[in-house]
Design an enzyme around this catalytic site. Structure first.
Site, PDB file in Angstrom:
ATOM      1  N   CYS A 290      51.245  -9.468 100.166  1.00  0.00           N
ATOM      2  CA  CYS A 290      50.713 -10.307  99.096  1.00  0.00           C
ATOM      3  C   CYS A 290      51.573 -11.567  98.934  1.00  0.00           C
ATOM      4  O   CYS A 290      51.710 -12.336  99.873  1.00  0.00           O
ATOM      5  CB  CYS A 290      50.564  -9.508  97.805  1.00  0.00           C
TER       6      CYS A 290
ATOM      7  N   HIS B  39      46.677  -5.692  99.871  1.00  0.00           N
ATOM      8  CA  HIS B  39      47.612  -4.650  99.431  1.00  0.00           C
ATOM      9  C   HIS B  39      47.352  -3.358 100.209  1.00  0.00           C
ATOM     10  O   HIS B  39      46.432  -2.615  99.865  1.00  0.00           O
ATOM     11  CB  HIS B  39      47.430  -4.377  97.937  1.00  0.00           C
TER      12      HIS B  39
ATOM     13  N   GLU C 100      48.948  -0.631  99.989  1.00  0.00           N
ATOM     14  CA  GLU C 100      49.162   0.513  99.091  1.00  0.00           C
ATOM     15  C   GLU C 100      47.960   0.787  98.200  1.00  0.00           C
ATOM     16  O   GLU C 100      47.876   1.854  97.584  1.00  0.00           O
ATOM     17  CB  GLU C 100      50.420   0.299  98.239  1.00  0.00           C
TER      18      GLU C 100
END
Length: 225
Positions: free
Chosen positions: A82, A205, A207
């Site tokens: 990011c 992202h 995650e």
């Protein structure tokens, strides 16, 4: 056992990244690090970030971690995520902020008549209601498709066209097209993944991107650039 340092300079979702890495690579030693010597000692480095670029660069500089990130970028596998990806470039349009300058290029805001930009109040007021509804919202938020523009070890096991999760108003625009390894369309085709030598960085992202995001992190842990 590989030691992975997550750079904690006060501007990122470090614990979410750590949990994803622990799930993807339970055999790795995952550490959230806020001291230069911890980053220097790690085998690999993950450099996340979220928030406004002026704040991110200011806190990185004030934390004393900038030099450690630069040393890692020059010497060991490093993954930017990011704003951590954006910070690798020379400058950002957000506040005219100078960045790390590891990669040539700048960070640009989504702008143009195709976007309903909340910072452009006069644009919103002047637009016919139907046209305003058709415009794309900024920030770009949600799942979107990533087109792999060249092969890379971190794409292994991840099909071309896989969807990843995005939350951002700015994107990196490399001066060298050879850096781009992934592209996404959102009003404009923009670079969402870059790679060179020992560095791989993404705008999305991992995650927050379910199984394929975890696979990307696993691939990073296994990567031997």
């Amino acid at each position: 056992m590989s030691t992975i340092a997550i750079v904690d300079y006060g501007m990122g979702n470090f614990h979410s990244v750590a949990r994803a890495l622990q799930h993807a690579a339970p055999d790795a030693d995952i550490r959230i690090c806020n001291r230069p010597e911890q980053i220097d000692a790690a085998d690999r480095v993950v450099f996340p970030g979220q928030g406004a670029m002026p704040d991110c660069m200011r806190t990185l500089n004030e934390s004393g971690l900038r030099a450690a990130v630069e040393r890692a970028a020059a010497s060991k596998p490093l993954m930017g995520v990011c704003v951590g990806e954006q910070m690798l470039f020379e400058r950002s349009e957000e506040g005219g902020t100078p960045c790390l300058g590891i990669f040539p290029g700048e960070v640009r805001r989504f702008a143009g008549p195709q976007f309903a930009d909340p910072v452009a109040a006069d644009q919103a007021a002047a637009a016919p209601p139907a046209a305003a509804r058709e415009r794309l919202k900024v920030p770009h938020m949600g799942w979107n498709q990533v087109r792999q523009t060249r092969s890379h070890a971190l794409w292994e096991g991840i099909p071309d066209g896989t969807h990843f999760y995005f939350v951002h108003s700015y994107y990196a625009a490399p001066s060298d097209p050879a850096l781009t390894t992934g592209v996404t369309d959102y009003g404009v085709a923009f670079t969402c993944a870059v790679a060179a030598a020992n560095i791989f960085a993404v705008q999305f992202h991992p995650e927050k991107s379910a199984e394929h995001g975890l696979r990307l992190y696993r691939n990073f842990v296994d990567w031997q650039p």
